[in-house]
Design a protein around this motif. Structure first.
Motif, PDB file in Angstrom:
ATOM      1  N   VAL A   1       0.835  -1.207   0.000  1.00  0.00           N
ATOM      2  CA  VAL A   1       0.000   0.000   0.000  1.00  0.00           C
ATOM      3  C   VAL A   1       0.867   1.252   0.000  1.00  0.00           C
ATOM      4  CG1 VAL A   1      -1.702   1.314   1.302  1.00  0.00           C
ATOM      5  CG2 VAL A   1      -1.908  -1.173   1.155  1.00  0.00           C
ATOM      6  N   LEU A   2       1.908   1.258   0.827  1.00  0.00           N
ATOM      7  CA  LEU A   2       2.767   2.439   0.931  1.00  0.00           C
ATOM      8  C   LEU A   2       3.440   2.762  -0.387  1.00  0.00           C
ATOM      9  CD1 LEU A   2       4.462   1.835   4.415  1.00  0.00           C
ATOM     10  CD2 LEU A   2       2.496   3.274   3.884  1.00  0.00           C
ATOM     11  N   VAL A   3       4.057   1.744  -1.009  1.00  0.00           N
ATOM     12  CA  VAL A   3       4.790   2.023  -2.243  1.00  0.00           C
ATOM     13  C   VAL A   3       3.849   2.311  -3.404  1.00  0.00           C
ATOM     14  CG1 VAL A   3       6.794   0.679  -1.525  1.00  0.00           C
ATOM     15  CG2 VAL A   3       4.995  -0.436  -2.839  1.00  0.00           C
ATOM     16  N   SER A   4       2.639   1.739  -3.366  1.00  0.00           N
ATOM     17  CA  SER A   4       1.705   1.966  -4.469  1.00  0.00           C
ATOM     18  C   SER A   4       1.111   3.369  -4.462  1.00  0.00           C
ATOM     19  CB  SER A   4       0.576   0.930  -4.438  1.00  0.00           C
ATOM     20  OG  SER A   4      -0.221   1.087  -3.285  1.00  0.00           O
ATOM     21  N   THR A   5       1.274   4.129  -3.354  1.00  0.00           N
ATOM     22  CA  THR A   5       0.829   5.525  -3.352  1.00  0.00           C
ATOM     23  C   THR A   5       1.664   6.354  -4.314  1.00  0.00           C
ATOM     24  OG1 THR A   5       2.316   6.186  -1.560  1.00  0.00           O
ATOM     25  CG2 THR A   5       0.128   5.383  -0.943  1.00  0.00           C
ATOM     26  N   ARG A   6       2.931   5.916  -4.553  1.00  0.00           N
ATOM     27  CA  ARG A   6       3.856   6.602  -5.456  1.00  0.00           C
ATOM     28  C   ARG A   6       4.068   8.051  -5.017  1.00  0.00           C
ATOM     29  NH1 ARG A   6       1.441   4.569 -11.198  1.00  0.00           N
ATOM     30  NH2 ARG A   6       3.434   5.258 -12.034  1.00  0.00           N
ATOM     31  N   ALA A   7       4.031   8.225  -3.686  1.00  0.00           N
ATOM     32  CA  ALA A   7       4.227   9.550  -3.097  1.00  0.00           C
ATOM     33  C   ALA A   7       5.577   9.613  -2.399  1.00  0.00           C
ATOM     34  CB  ALA A   7       3.118   9.869  -2.108  1.00  0.00           C
ATOM     35  N   ARG A   8       6.217  10.764  -2.471  1.00  0.00           N
ATOM     36  CA  ARG A   8       7.513  10.940  -1.832  1.00  0.00           C
ATOM     37  C   ARG A   8       7.394  10.896  -0.307  1.00  0.00           C
ATOM     38  NH1 ARG A   8      11.690  12.773  -4.378  1.00  0.00           N
ATOM     39  NH2 ARG A   8      10.339  13.609  -6.009  1.00  0.00           N
ATOM     40  N   GLN A   9       6.335  11.512   0.224  1.00  0.00           N
ATOM     41  CA  GLN A   9       6.129  11.547   1.664  1.00  0.00           C
ATOM     42  C   GLN A   9       4.741  10.986   1.975  1.00  0.00           C
ATOM     43  OE1 GLN A   9       4.067  13.366   3.924  1.00  0.00           O
ATOM     44  NE2 GLN A   9       5.189  12.656   5.714  1.00  0.00           N
ATOM     45  N   VAL A  10       4.680  10.007   2.880  1.00  0.00           N
ATOM     46  CA  VAL A  10       3.415   9.350   3.208  1.00  0.00           C
ATOM     47  C   VAL A  10       3.160   9.475   4.703  1.00  0.00           C
ATOM     48  CG1 VAL A  10       2.104   7.194   3.187  1.00  0.00           C
ATOM     49  CG2 VAL A  10       3.717   7.699   1.331  1.00  0.00           C
ATOM     50  N   THR A  11       1.962   9.915   5.045  1.00  0.00           N
ATOM     51  CA  THR A  11       1.526   9.962   6.436  1.00  0.00           C
ATOM     52  C   THR A  11       0.517   8.842   6.642  1.00  0.00           C
ATOM     53  OG1 THR A  11       1.824  12.362   6.524  1.00  0.00           O
ATOM     54  CG2 THR A  11       0.464  11.354   8.232  1.00  0.00           C
ATOM     55  N   VAL A  12       0.755   7.995   7.628  1.00  0.00           N
ATOM     56  CA  VAL A  12      -0.122   6.854   7.882  1.00  0.00           C
ATOM     57  C   VAL A  12      -0.944   7.119   9.131  1.00  0.00           C
ATOM     58  CG1 VAL A  12      -0.256   4.363   8.253  1.00  0.00           C
ATOM     59  CG2 VAL A  12       1.611   5.325   6.887  1.00  0.00           C
ATOM     60  N   LEU A  13      -2.256   6.907   9.014  1.00  0.00           N
ATOM     61  CA  LEU A  13      -3.189   7.080  10.131  1.00  0.00           C
ATOM     62  C   LEU A  13      -3.857   5.737  10.402  1.00  0.00           C
ATOM     63  CD1 LEU A  13      -4.889  10.421   8.972  1.00  0.00           C
ATOM     64  CD2 LEU A  13      -2.955  10.166  10.539  1.00  0.00           C
ATOM     65  N   PRO A  14      -3.306   4.951  11.330  1.00  0.00           N
ATOM     66  CA  PRO A  14      -3.913   3.649  11.638  1.00  0.00           C
ATOM     67  C   PRO A  14      -5.091   3.803  12.572  1.00  0.00           C
ATOM     68  CG  PRO A  14      -1.918   3.943  12.933  1.00  0.00           C
ATOM     69  CD  PRO A  14      -2.042   5.170  12.062  1.00  0.00           C
TER      70      PRO A  14
ATOM     71  N   VAL B   1      11.066   3.069   4.150  1.00  0.00           N
ATOM     72  CA  VAL B   1      12.071   4.106   4.397  1.00  0.00           C
ATOM     73  C   VAL B   1      13.426   3.681   3.848  1.00  0.00           C
ATOM     74  CG1 VAL B   1      13.346   5.308   6.214  1.00  0.00           C
ATOM     75  CG2 VAL B   1      10.865   5.086   6.377  1.00  0.00           C
ATOM     76  N   ALA B   2      13.758   2.392   4.006  1.00  0.00           N
ATOM     77  CA  ALA B   2      15.028   1.896   3.482  1.00  0.00           C
ATOM     78  C   ALA B   2      15.092   2.034   1.965  1.00  0.00           C
ATOM     79  CB  ALA B   2      15.219   0.435   3.883  1.00  0.00           C
ATOM     80  N   ALA B   3      13.933   2.018   1.326  1.00  0.00           N
ATOM     81  CA  ALA B   3      13.876   2.155  -0.131  1.00  0.00           C
ATOM     82  C   ALA B   3      13.786   3.606  -0.580  1.00  0.00           C
ATOM     83  CB  ALA B   3      12.675   1.390  -0.679  1.00  0.00           C
ATOM     84  N   GLY B   4      13.844   4.557   0.371  1.00  0.00           N
ATOM     85  CA  GLY B   4      13.900   5.956  -0.006  1.00  0.00           C
ATOM     86  C   GLY B   4      12.610   6.725   0.101  1.00  0.00           C
ATOM     87  N   GLN B   5      11.572   6.106   0.650  1.00  0.00           N
ATOM     88  CA  GLN B   5      10.294   6.803   0.811  1.00  0.00           C
ATOM     89  C   GLN B   5      10.214   7.368   2.229  1.00  0.00           C
ATOM     90  OE1 GLN B   5       6.875   4.268   0.101  1.00  0.00           O
ATOM     91  NE2 GLN B   5       5.811   5.904  -0.976  1.00  0.00           N
ATOM     92  N   ASP B   6       9.713   8.585   2.360  1.00  0.00           N
ATOM     93  CA  ASP B   6       9.576   9.229   3.666  1.00  0.00           C
ATOM     94  C   ASP B   6       8.199   8.882   4.227  1.00  0.00           C
ATOM     95  OD1 ASP B   6       9.706  10.790   5.887  1.00  0.00           O
ATOM     96  OD2 ASP B   6       9.638  12.713   4.841  1.00  0.00           O
ATOM     97  N   VAL B   7       8.171   8.034   5.265  1.00  0.00           N
ATOM     98  CA  VAL B   7       6.905   7.568   5.820  1.00  0.00           C
ATOM     99  C   VAL B   7       6.860   7.899   7.309  1.00  0.00           C
ATOM    100  CG1 VAL B   7       5.374   5.602   6.171  1.00  0.00           C
ATOM    101  CG2 VAL B   7       6.874   5.668   4.163  1.00  0.00           C
ATOM    102  N   VAL B   8       5.762   8.534   7.735  1.00  0.00           N
ATOM    103  CA  VAL B   8       5.564   8.891   9.137  1.00  0.00           C
ATOM    104  C   VAL B   8       4.224   8.328   9.592  1.00  0.00           C
ATOM    105  CG1 VAL B   8       5.319  10.759  10.802  1.00  0.00           C
ATOM    106  CG2 VAL B   8       6.912  11.000   8.891  1.00  0.00           C
TER     107      VAL B   8
END
Length: 575
Positions: A391-404, A421-428
């Motif tokens: 789901v995270l990588v399929s957003t194709r967004a540089r910065q992703v905010t997750v709301l569980p 994050v290890a693959a270069g995506q900024d996820v918070v």
């Protein structure tokens, strides 16, 4: 023809111990035992164990001569991890699934495919599959069977690579398979002939690939394959394995910036995942789709139901989505080839995205209307971190905010975020343990703000929202406020049980407990009550709450949303 420079490791020095001796005999001083006539289950296990130990001993040397995909290399490491996965699968298999050569090799092949690391690991899995297919159902492997098995392994490994290149591990394997077809049919001749020819082919790789000649090394994958062939020869003949490691000069700046052995430097990421539920037609379609995204494409199976996918690309999300289109991807891994390269090709198609994880169709529709990428947890069986990573990588967004919207996702979510994050995506991940906290966070989301400021605003809004819920207990138990029987109604505040109403539940008892829960939450103050109704909420619950608040807390505003959660009657938030 390439000529080694003074002091450079001479390619012919890679020939492995006695197996490459032109006389075919062991070196002086090496003890010998009677050669095996067939490989049985015990010999297969002995070989697999010896392969792991030998690859472990040679891992660093193989990594050092690896000029693909990046100069600091990982082929030795990938081969070792793949073979470890194969051995682990064999050791964990039931006794009847490893009591013969055929079943033991099948377990090795499946384990290697499931744990394949890198392109070299994928090829190794196909080598093991070729051995397994040839002796399927047989208790032992003869010399003739090994001959056929090496040919089958050659076919499968070549088919696994989208664009086979001479001078790689495929050249070494092909030479070994061809040589195995010559001479007597006994097991010793087949494997020693294969190992000798493989060593000669490996020595020739710098003359086939300019990149190897430039760096003064032989092909790393081929070197790893020779370790496996020499190890098998040692098991069959009973002679001590003597494998000479290639000395390698320190790299010059020129060799450190050499081109890739295979694939284009245009592609910055290696994407791998396992795939279930795929037909042969689906696999072929996936190969074509991935071929349009990158290179070094492999879509290979274990001959049963499991497939592994490998591609070098820039668009990680599209590579995962292609797999979703034909099956169920899992155990997704992403690696960046060269962090030191500053000029990276465009990977992301948008700057930011918000991902919401909630249960219930109503809640999912609510957050999609706010522009979020939503996963309805009620529709997902056995959610894994790999599913979340997809789901995270399929957003194709540089910065992703997750709301569980649930506190139960933390473990899987942490692993998915680590991988992304290890693959270069900024996820918070913003701490939100309930749909009402997700609502509070997304209400203040502003894409025009700086990403860091926006995350802080959402986190503050969520933290300022007290969360409560009403649900039926699914088991007997003890809580801080008393004993609970299955079917009793529970009122929870910030995750702790604070109210209990004996079951079975009725519309009246649900309404009464919901009002008591809201009163308790408002005891600490509040101006806004937000309610999200679950699938089993009474039809008049919203009206009942509104009437109660109008009478007891007229200063408080109430907002109600249909949620559709299958396991919670109502979520309540107070701000």
């Amino acid at each position: 023809m390439h000529k080694p420079q003074p002091g450079m490791a001479t390619p012919m020095r890679v020939t492995g111990g006695w197996s490459s001796d032109q006389t075919g005999g062991p070196p002086a001083g090496v003890d010998t035992l009677p050669a095996m006539q067939v490989l049985d289950a015990g010999a297969v296990r002995q070989w697999a164990d010896a392969c792991v130990r030998s690859l472990d001993a040679n891992r660093e040397a193989i990594d050092r001569i690896n000029v693909y995909p990046v100069p600091d290399g990982d082929t030795g490491t990938n081969l070792l991890q793949t073979m470890r996965s194969a051995l682990d699968a064999l050791l964990r298999a039931p006794a009847d699934a490893r009591d013969a050569a055929g079943t033991s090799l099948a377990a090795l092949a499946r384990g290697a495919l499931a744990g394949a690391r890198g392109n070299s690991g994928v090829i190794l899995s196909q080598v093991l599959r070729g051995l397994a297919e040839t002796v399927q159902g047989a208790s032992t492997m003869t010399g003739g069977a090994l001959r056929q098995a090496l040919r089958r392994a050659d076919e499968l490994a070549t088919a696994a690579v989208s664009k086979p290149v001479a001078g790689t591990v495929l050249s070494v394997l092909h030479a070994a398979a061809e040589a195995a077809g010559d001479g007597p049919d006994d097991l010793e001749n087949v494997i020693t002939s294969a190992a000798k020819a493989g060593a000669a082919a490996l020595a020739d790789t710098p003359r086939q690939l300019a990149v190897l000649a430039k760096a003064g090394v032989v092909d790393a994958g081929g070197r790893g394959l020779l370790v496996l062939l020499d190890t098998l020869a040692a098991v069959v003949t009973g002679r001590e394995e003597v494998t000479e490691v290639v000395p390698v000069l320190p790299r010059t700046p020129e060799s450190l910036t050499t081109g890739r052995e295979a694939g284009s430097s245009e592609f910055e990421y290696e994407v791998m995942y396992l795939l279930d539920g795929v037909t042969d037609d689906g696999a072929e379609r996936l190969r074509a789709d991935l071929g349009g995204l990158g290179d070094c494409v492999s879509v290979v199976g274990d001959g049963a139901e499991l497939w592994t996918v490998h591609v070098h690309c820039n668009d990680i999300g599209a590579a995962v989505e292609a797999g979703i289109g034909v099956g169920r991807p899992h155990r997704i891994t992403v690696a960046r080839f060269a962090d030191q390269i500053t000029a990276q090709a465009t990977r992301f198609v948008r700057d930011r995205a918000v991902v919401v994880l909630v249960s219930g169709q109503g809640a999912a529709e609510l957050f999609r209307a706010e522009g979020a990428v939503v996963v309805d947890l009620a529709e997902v069986e056995a959610l894994t971190w790999a599913d979340l990573l997809a789901v995270l990588v399929s957003t194709r967004a540089r910065q992703v905010t997750v709301l569980p919207g649930s506190p139960d996702l933390r473990e899987h979510l942490d692993e998915a975020v680590t991988q992304a994050v290890a693959a270069g995506q900024d996820v918070v991940v913003v701490p939100t343990a309930s749909p009402v906290q997700v609502l509070a966070a997304i209400a203040v989301h502003d894409p025009s703000r700086r990403a860091g400021d926006d995350v802080v605003a959402m986190a503050e809004a969520a933290a300022a929202t007290r969360r409560g819920e009403l649900a039926a207990s699914d088991r007997d138990g003890i809580t801080w406020v008393g004993q609970v029987a299955k079917g009793d109604l529970l009122g929870l505040l910030d995750g702790e049980v604070v109210l209990i109403e004996p079951g079975p539940a009725s519309a009246d008892t649900v309404g009464d407990l919901a009002c008591r829960l809201v009163d308790r939450m408002l005891g600490g103050g509040g101006e806004l009550v937000t309610a999200v109704l679950g699938a089993d909420a009474p039809a008049d619950l919203a009206d009942l709450l509104e009437g109660h608040l109008r009478h007891s807390h007229p200063e408080v505003e109430l907002t109600v949303y249909p949620g559709g959660q299958p396991d919670t009657i109502i979520f309540v938030g107070v701000e």
